[in-house]
Scaffold this motif. Structure first.
Motif, PDB file in Angstrom:
ATOM      1  N   LYS A   3       0.832  -1.196   0.000  1.00  0.00           N
ATOM      2  CA  LYS A   3       0.000   0.000   0.000  1.00  0.00           C
ATOM      3  C   LYS A   3       0.870   1.250   0.000  1.00  0.00           C
ATOM      4  CE  LYS A   3      -4.032  -2.036   2.303  1.00  0.00           C
ATOM      5  NZ  LYS A   3      -4.918  -1.983   3.502  1.00  0.00           N
ATOM      6  N   ASN A   6       2.478   1.621  -3.447  1.00  0.00           N
ATOM      7  CA  ASN A   6       1.477   2.067  -4.424  1.00  0.00           C
ATOM      8  C   ASN A   6       1.194   3.559  -4.266  1.00  0.00           C
ATOM      9  OD1 ASN A   6       1.192  -0.469  -5.555  1.00  0.00           O
ATOM     10  ND2 ASN A   6      -0.483  -1.056  -4.202  1.00  0.00           N
ATOM     11  N   ARG A 269      -1.733 -17.745  -6.148  1.00  0.00           N
ATOM     12  CA  ARG A 269      -2.203 -16.425  -5.732  1.00  0.00           C
ATOM     13  C   ARG A 269      -3.118 -15.854  -6.816  1.00  0.00           C
ATOM     14  NH1 ARG A 269      -0.204 -18.049  -1.840  1.00  0.00           N
ATOM     15  NH2 ARG A 269       1.303 -17.095  -0.398  1.00  0.00           N
ATOM     16  N   CYS A 271      -4.363 -12.608  -8.930  1.00  0.00           N
ATOM     17  CA  CYS A 271      -3.745 -11.363  -9.392  1.00  0.00           C
ATOM     18  C   CYS A 271      -4.740 -10.215  -9.241  1.00  0.00           C
ATOM     19  CB  CYS A 271      -3.292 -11.503 -10.847  1.00  0.00           C
ATOM     20  SG  CYS A 271      -2.571  -9.987 -11.510  1.00  0.00           S
ATOM     21  N   SER A 272      -4.334  -9.192  -8.488  1.00  0.00           N
ATOM     22  CA  SER A 272      -5.216  -8.048  -8.244  1.00  0.00           C
ATOM     23  C   SER A 272      -5.331  -7.136  -9.461  1.00  0.00           C
ATOM     24  CB  SER A 272      -4.688  -7.239  -7.048  1.00  0.00           C
ATOM     25  OG  SER A 272      -3.369  -6.776  -7.306  1.00  0.00           O
ATOM     26  N   LYS A 273      -4.401  -7.288 -10.433  1.00  0.00           N
ATOM     27  CA  LYS A 273      -4.413  -6.415 -11.606  1.00  0.00           C
ATOM     28  C   LYS A 273      -5.233  -6.985 -12.756  1.00  0.00           C
ATOM     29  CE  LYS A 273       0.052  -4.252 -10.614  1.00  0.00           C
ATOM     30  NZ  LYS A 273       1.408  -3.955 -11.133  1.00  0.00           N
ATOM     31  N   ASN A 275      -8.647  -8.435 -14.504  1.00  0.00           N
ATOM     32  CA  ASN A 275     -10.083  -8.168 -14.395  1.00  0.00           C
ATOM     33  C   ASN A 275     -10.824  -9.506 -14.310  1.00  0.00           C
ATOM     34  OD1 ASN A 275     -12.581  -6.985 -14.379  1.00  0.00           O
ATOM     35  ND2 ASN A 275     -12.604  -6.515 -16.579  1.00  0.00           N
ATOM     36  N   ASN A 277     -11.465 -13.204 -11.464  1.00  0.00           N
ATOM     37  CA  ASN A 277     -10.818 -14.070 -10.485  1.00  0.00           C
ATOM     38  C   ASN A 277      -9.875 -15.054 -11.172  1.00  0.00           C
ATOM     39  OD1 ASN A 277     -12.194 -12.895  -8.298  1.00  0.00           O
ATOM     40  ND2 ASN A 277     -13.984 -14.170  -8.688  1.00  0.00           N
ATOM     41  N   GLU A 279      -6.335 -17.021 -11.072  1.00  0.00           N
ATOM     42  CA  GLU A 279      -5.351 -17.502 -10.115  1.00  0.00           C
ATOM     43  C   GLU A 279      -4.139 -18.039 -10.872  1.00  0.00           C
ATOM     44  OE1 GLU A 279      -5.506 -20.080  -5.974  1.00  0.00           O
ATOM     45  OE2 GLU A 279      -6.802 -20.643  -7.644  1.00  0.00           O
ATOM     46  N   HIS A 290      -1.579  -9.459 -18.009  1.00  0.00           N
ATOM     47  CA  HIS A 290      -2.781  -9.124 -17.244  1.00  0.00           C
ATOM     48  C   HIS A 290      -4.022  -9.101 -18.138  1.00  0.00           C
ATOM     49  CE1 HIS A 290      -0.386  -8.318 -13.762  1.00  0.00           C
ATOM     50  NE2 HIS A 290       0.300  -7.368 -14.363  1.00  0.00           N
TER      51      HIS A 290
END
Length: 292
Positions: A3, A6, A269, A271-273, A275, A277, A279, A290
């Motif tokens: 955080k 970022n 894991r 990936c938060s980047k 669009n 869900n 994994e 991405h």
């Protein structure tokens, strides 16, 4: 930490230096040229990171030490620089320009801190301002270079790409993780010998770079599973999860299709980047394209 990084990237990310590795190698080349042209004149001795001389007004040493080359210039040096260029560029593409800059400049700041910690401890041992104190710091200044920083960059590379195979000396195929283990063990041995011999320069130079590597490791989220809240959540999840029918998996890499059944040691894991869900396994978490 993520955080914080970022937030920092949003504020000053535009000042990050792209292709930083090329500039670092360019500084090495300048250092080698100075060493060759000024052979015997000791020009490079005016560029070392000697904290005693810095505090006596030679402020430029806080910056010029990064020019000091890694050993003598020969064929092995060229091979090493080419390899570091490959490693550095790969890490910049993996982490992003800003985070790679943070990693490198943090290593430089840690090296400067190591120099001044050495100054303080030698001062306590030998007496500030004595001839022995100045002599030891002058010798120690040769150890404060980017050599250990480059080693840490390679260890970070080994963490991200452990199964990547490279050709050692362009001949011997070897996985990066084995070279990483070799480098890591070497640094630990350096710390132990330095501690035994009270070699403060080596001790702090290596130890602080290892701290930088630890911070890098944490920033990847690889230590997330050690947090007490995460351990508790994982234990509760295991208790509340029903038995999975045969053939059904909980985790699957969106790139290679690897599951916890096909590779029980794999880590997965989201990936938060991306669009959605999606994994990924540890081999593709930082290398996949991405999905937007």
């Amino acid at each position: 930490m993520n955080k914080f990084l970022n937030k920092l990237e949003r504020k000053i990310g535009k000042y990050a230096i792209p292709n930083l590795t090329m500039y670092i190698i360019g500084l090495y080349i300048i250092g080698y040229m100075i060493s060759i042209v000024g052979n015997g004149t000791g020009i490079l001795s005016y560029m070392t990171l000697d904290p005693n001389l810095v505090l006596h007004g030679q402020i430029w040493r806080l910056f010029t030490w990064v020019i000091i080359p890694m050993g003598r210039f020969n064929l092995l040096t060229i091979i090493t620089l080419l390899f570091y260029y490959f490693v550095g560029n790969t890490m910049e593409r993996t982490l992003g320009t800003f985070r790679y800059n943070v990693f490198i400049f943090a290593g430089c700041l840690f090296m400067i801190l190591a120099a001044f910690l050495t100054y303080f401890f030698y001062g306590l041992q030998l007496g500030f301002g004595t001839e022995a104190f100045a002599y030891e710091l002058n010798l120690a200044s040769l150890l404060f270079s980017t050599t250990h920083i480059q080693t840490i960059v390679f260890l970070a590379f080994a963490i991200c790409y452990p199964n990547l195979q490279v050709l050692l000396m362009f001949i011997i195929p070897v996985k990066v993780k084995y070279l990483g283990i070799l480098y890591g063990v070497g640094m630990v041995i350096e710390v132990l010998f330095a501690l035994f011999a009270l070699d403060y320069a080596t001790l702090f130079a290596v130890l602080l770079q290892l701290i930088n590597l630890l911070l890098f490791y944490i920033s990847l989220g690889k230590a997330h599973h050690l947090k007490p809240t995460e351990v508790k959540r994982r234990n509760e999840f295991k208790k509340n999860t029903k038995i999975v029918p045969p053939g059904i998996t909980r985790h699957k890499c969106a790139v290679c299709g690897k599951t916890e059944i096909s590779d029980p040691n794999a880590e997965f894991r989201f990936c938060s980047k991306c669009n959605g869900n999606y994994e990924y396994c540890q081999d593709h978490l930082f290398t996949h394209q991405h999905i937007k």
